[in-house]
Design a protein around this motif. Structure first.
Motif, PDB file in Angstrom:
ATOM      1  N   SER A   1      11.521   9.679  -7.455  1.00  0.00           N
ATOM      2  CA  SER A   1      10.133   9.926  -7.049  1.00  0.00           C
ATOM      3  C   SER A   1      10.049  10.618  -5.700  1.00  0.00           C
ATOM      4  O   SER A   1       8.988  11.117  -5.326  1.00  0.00           O
ATOM      5  N   HIS A   2      11.164  10.668  -4.963  1.00  0.00           N
ATOM      6  CA  HIS A   2      11.179  11.331  -3.657  1.00  0.00           C
ATOM      7  C   HIS A   2      12.125  12.531  -3.644  1.00  0.00           C
ATOM      8  O   HIS A   2      12.605  12.956  -2.589  1.00  0.00           O
TER       9      HIS A   2
ATOM     10  N   GLN B   1       0.831  -1.190   0.000  1.00  0.00           N
ATOM     11  CA  GLN B   1       0.000   0.000   0.000  1.00  0.00           C
ATOM     12  C   GLN B   1       0.874   1.251   0.000  1.00  0.00           C
ATOM     13  O   GLN B   1       2.068   1.196   0.254  1.00  0.00           O
ATOM     14  N   GLU B   2       0.232   2.376  -0.296  1.00  0.00           N
ATOM     15  CA  GLU B   2       0.977   3.630  -0.366  1.00  0.00           C
ATOM     16  C   GLU B   2       1.711   3.879   0.952  1.00  0.00           C
ATOM     17  O   GLU B   2       1.136   3.790   2.027  1.00  0.00           O
ATOM     18  N   ARG B   3       2.996   4.178   0.846  1.00  0.00           N
ATOM     19  CA  ARG B   3       3.814   4.347   2.042  1.00  0.00           C
ATOM     20  C   ARG B   3       3.622   5.727   2.642  1.00  0.00           C
ATOM     21  O   ARG B   3       3.464   6.716   1.936  1.00  0.00           O
ATOM     22  N   SER B   4       3.698   5.782   3.976  1.00  0.00           N
ATOM     23  CA  SER B   4       3.640   7.064   4.658  1.00  0.00           C
ATOM     24  C   SER B   4       4.961   7.790   4.477  1.00  0.00           C
ATOM     25  O   SER B   4       5.962   7.213   4.041  1.00  0.00           O
TER      26      SER B   4
END
Length: 715
Positions: A590-591, A541-544
């Protein structure tokens, strides 16, 4: 009255010796900073002075015996004469070159005088050390029965460490808290990983009690094994009995010790009680009567026996004081103090590591700032460093009488030898710890290993024990982590997703990396890269934000190790690391970590060209990813040159990757304010898309029309 005057005289002489040795050390340091060569005897004197000063500082003002008074006075005269000689012979920093050269030459001719002074200083130091040891262990106490007994404490040559006053006060508070509780004995446990200075702290506390509380008998026993503890009580009985009473067996000796302790107040120190699983009846050795027990252990389960004082590293003030003591360098100087603080941070404020680093700095006569530059390359040598009066020792098997000097690396080897649990072998634990050593030292999530076990076929041998019928068994993994926590090899907690996370002390990481061969190190780094790439690619799932930061930290640590150990046979971006390099770089980009993304992507084109050739779609795709990272980093001209070359290499092709190269080139040209050229490239790309009738590229085409419209607006 005469005794009081003698005591004052001894105290004054001690203070003068301490002051003179400090001045003498400073004077020799001044000479060393300007001279090309120092006489060997003078260098040896320079090394002995700190030990002499520490020994004098450890003398009590009540040490007024005739023997000690004579030694102190003779030592004072010798140091005073030596200071006058050194001050006369050695050139000062500000003197003219000719004068310095003449004095330096004269100092060499006084080698025999310095040798004589060295022998005298060593003799004084030895006599005072022996006196300190005798005073500590043979202070007489008279039991109610009239039997004379004495404190039993380890013989250590010098008070070679600093006084950790806050922790000593905390021990006092923990014992005091027992006053209103219904308990048979007061038990306080000093708990912490190897190298935290537990035994040193316990000895400081025991010595203080032996001096301040004349009515309290202080005993020290080795609790490494049941056999070593039994033998310690036998030795105490023999020492006190002095062949006056016949013992028929071990029980009679222990009974004799208990009889004496029942008559008075006592403090009993159980040192190195690290194996409670092998030796659970330690409390059966606690005598009856009015007493307190202080234990040292690295095993968390021992904390259940009493109140715990957790040792987790020195504070900054203590660390600076220890470095000042060890290195003899002026930490009031801003550059030295800043370097010292960085040294403490690098060593994780671990007392034993700081002690060893200080010994290395002093032996090599290194400036503190320079030490930081060589630490990485000389780490193993530094962490094995010990000085001649090293007091961190223990009996490795609990049986032999000889004690082995321990360094920071050896003490953790002792901890890992204790590893073992129902489902997990020591080899599995070592494997996971070693993988963790190449990750960031905090927030090492269980999910990294779970995802690797679930998506890798066959399941790695070291993860099979955590699975059942192909499913991950969290309780087995947590059992392994709890083993590490109990042995103080790691810290753990539940992460924000509820999964188990462990953290390692920075020095534990260093130890794990240094304990393997170069070939094994390469294998573990490669496996760590695969674990991280697998986790990034896993369908999670999408990571925090916190999870993403933690993962970025792991990527940074892993890539640092890959670069540091120069794994030439495992070049990043080549072979099976080609796809991992793309995965890492895409995650970095992406970060917002464009520099790292660029470095990762740049490692891949050479492989693709070598493997597929200049005109292959894989090569074009990689070039486009590199260019994208360059654009995000503001390196438009480099991106243009890279894409332009790829475009010319593909002039006779019209596949999808070539079209995307042209589209990317158009975007870079627009960034370079070459709007006309950008317009032509966009139109060329659109024509190319029009020819790809069997592919649905509507999204790319719509975006290109938007970019083209934007370009035309500036024409």
């Amino acid at each position: 009255m005469a005794e009081a005057l003698a005591a004052v005289g001894v105290s004054a002489s001690i203070l003068q010796i301490v002051s003179l040795t400090a001045k003498l050390t400073q004077r020799i340091n001044e000479f060393n900073s300007t001279a090309e060569e120092m006489p060997r005897a003078l260098r040896s004197i320079h090394m002995q002075l700190p030990f002499l000063r520490e020994t004098c500082q450890n003398l009590s003002t009540r040490d007024d015996s005739e023997n000690v008074s004579t030694i102190i006075k003779e030592c004072h005269r010798e140091i005073e004469d030596l200071f006058k000689t050194v001050d006369r012979l050695l050139p000062a920093p500000g003197e003219p070159k000719l004068s310095r050269a003449i004095k330096a030459l004269k100092s060499i001719h006084h080698q025999e005088k310095f040798n004589h002074a060295l022998r005298k200083i060593e003799g004084f130091k030895t006599d005072l050390i022996l006196h300190c040891c005798q005073r500590t262990t043979d202070t007489p106490n008279v039991a109610a029965s009239g039997r004379k007994v004495s404190h039993i404490l380890p013989v250590m040559p010098i008070a070679s460490s600093i006084r950790r006053r806050k922790l000593l006060q905390k021990i006092d508070r923990q014992f005091s808290d027992y006053e209103y509780e219904d308990c048979m004995h007061k038990i306080v446990i000093l708990l912490g990983m190897g190298g935290q200075g537990k035994s040193r702290l316990a000895l400081d506390y025991a010595r203080r009690v032996s001096v301040e509380s004349q009515s309290t008998l202080v005993l020290w026993v080795d609790a490494t094994t049941k056999q070593s503890l039994t033998r310690a009580f036998e030795d105490i009985a023999d020492h006190w009995n002095n062949r006056k009473r016949r013992f028929i067996d071990t029980s009679s000796r222990i009974e004799y010790v208990n009889e004496i302790l029942a008559e008075r107040k006592w403090l009993l120190v159980f040192d190195n009680y690290d194996h409670p699983d092998q030796f659970i009846d330690v409390c059966s050795f606690i005598p009856p009567g009015d007493g307190s027990v202080l234990m040292t252990s690295r095993h968390c389960d021992v904390g259940l026996l009493g109140k715990v004082v957790q040792l987790s590293g020195m504070d900054e003030g203590e660390g600076l004081e220890l470095l000042r003591l060890r290195t003899e360098q002026n930490l009031d100087e801003p550059s030295n103090k800043a370097a010292a603080i960085k040294v403490l941070q690098t060593l994780g404020h671990l007392p034993l590591a700081v002690d060893q680093a200080g010994a290395y700095i002093r032996q090599q006569a290194l400036p503190l700032p320079y030490f930081l530059q060589i630490y990485e390359s000389q780490k193993q040598i530094i962490l094995n460093q010990k000085h001649v009066y090293w007091d961190y020792k223990r009996k490795l098997d609990g049986e032999s009488k000889a004690e082995t000097p321990l360094d920071v690396l050896t003490t953790w080897e002792l901890s890992i030898q204790q590893v073992g649990s129902t489902h997990v072998t020591r080899g599995v634990v070592e494997h996971i710890l070693t993988i963790a050593a190449f990750l960031d030292h905090v927030e090492i999530s269980e999910s990294l290993f779970r995802e690797y076990a679930q998506y890798t076929r066959p399941v790695p041998h070291w993860l099979i024990c955590f699975t059942k019928n192909g499913e991950w068994e969290p309780h087995r993994y947590r059992d392994m982590v709890s083993t590490l926590l109990r042995l103080s090899l790691a810290q753990g907690r539940n992460g924000i997703t509820g999964e188990c996370c462990l953290s390692l002390h920075p020095m534990i990481k260093d130890w794990l990396q240094l304990r393997m061969t170069e070939a094994d190190r390469g294998v573990y780094i490669m496996e760590t890269i695969s674990i991280l790439a697998n986790y990034i690619n896993a369908n999670v799932q999408e990571r925090s934000l916190q999870e993403a930061r933690s993962l970025l930290g792991h990527l940074d640590a892993c890539m640092y190790s890959h670069t540091k150990y120069r794994l030439g046979t495992h070049r990043f971006g080549f072979g099976h690391l080609r796809d991992h390099a793309i995965t890492f770089s895409s995650f970095y980009m992406s970060h917002g970590r464009y520099r790292e993304a660029e470095e990762g992507f740049l490692a891949v084109p050479d492989h693709d060209i070598q493997e597929y050739g200049h005109k292959h779609s894989h090569t074009f795709r990689t070039v486009r990813q590199v260019a994208k990272a360059l654009v995000h980093g503001g390196k438009y001209l480099q991106a243009h040159n890279l894409l332009n070359k790829a475009f010319h290499d593909s002039h006779d092709k019209a596949d999808l990757e070539t079209i995307r190269i042209v589209s990317a080139l158009a975007g870079v040209l627009a960034k370079l304010d070459r709007q006309t050229d950008a317009e032509k490239c966009y139109e060329t790309a659109l024509k190319g898309y029009a020819m790809q009738k069997d592919l649905d590229q509507s999204r790319d085409i719509h975006l290109m029309y938007e970019h083209l419209a934007e370009t035309k607006r500036f024409l």
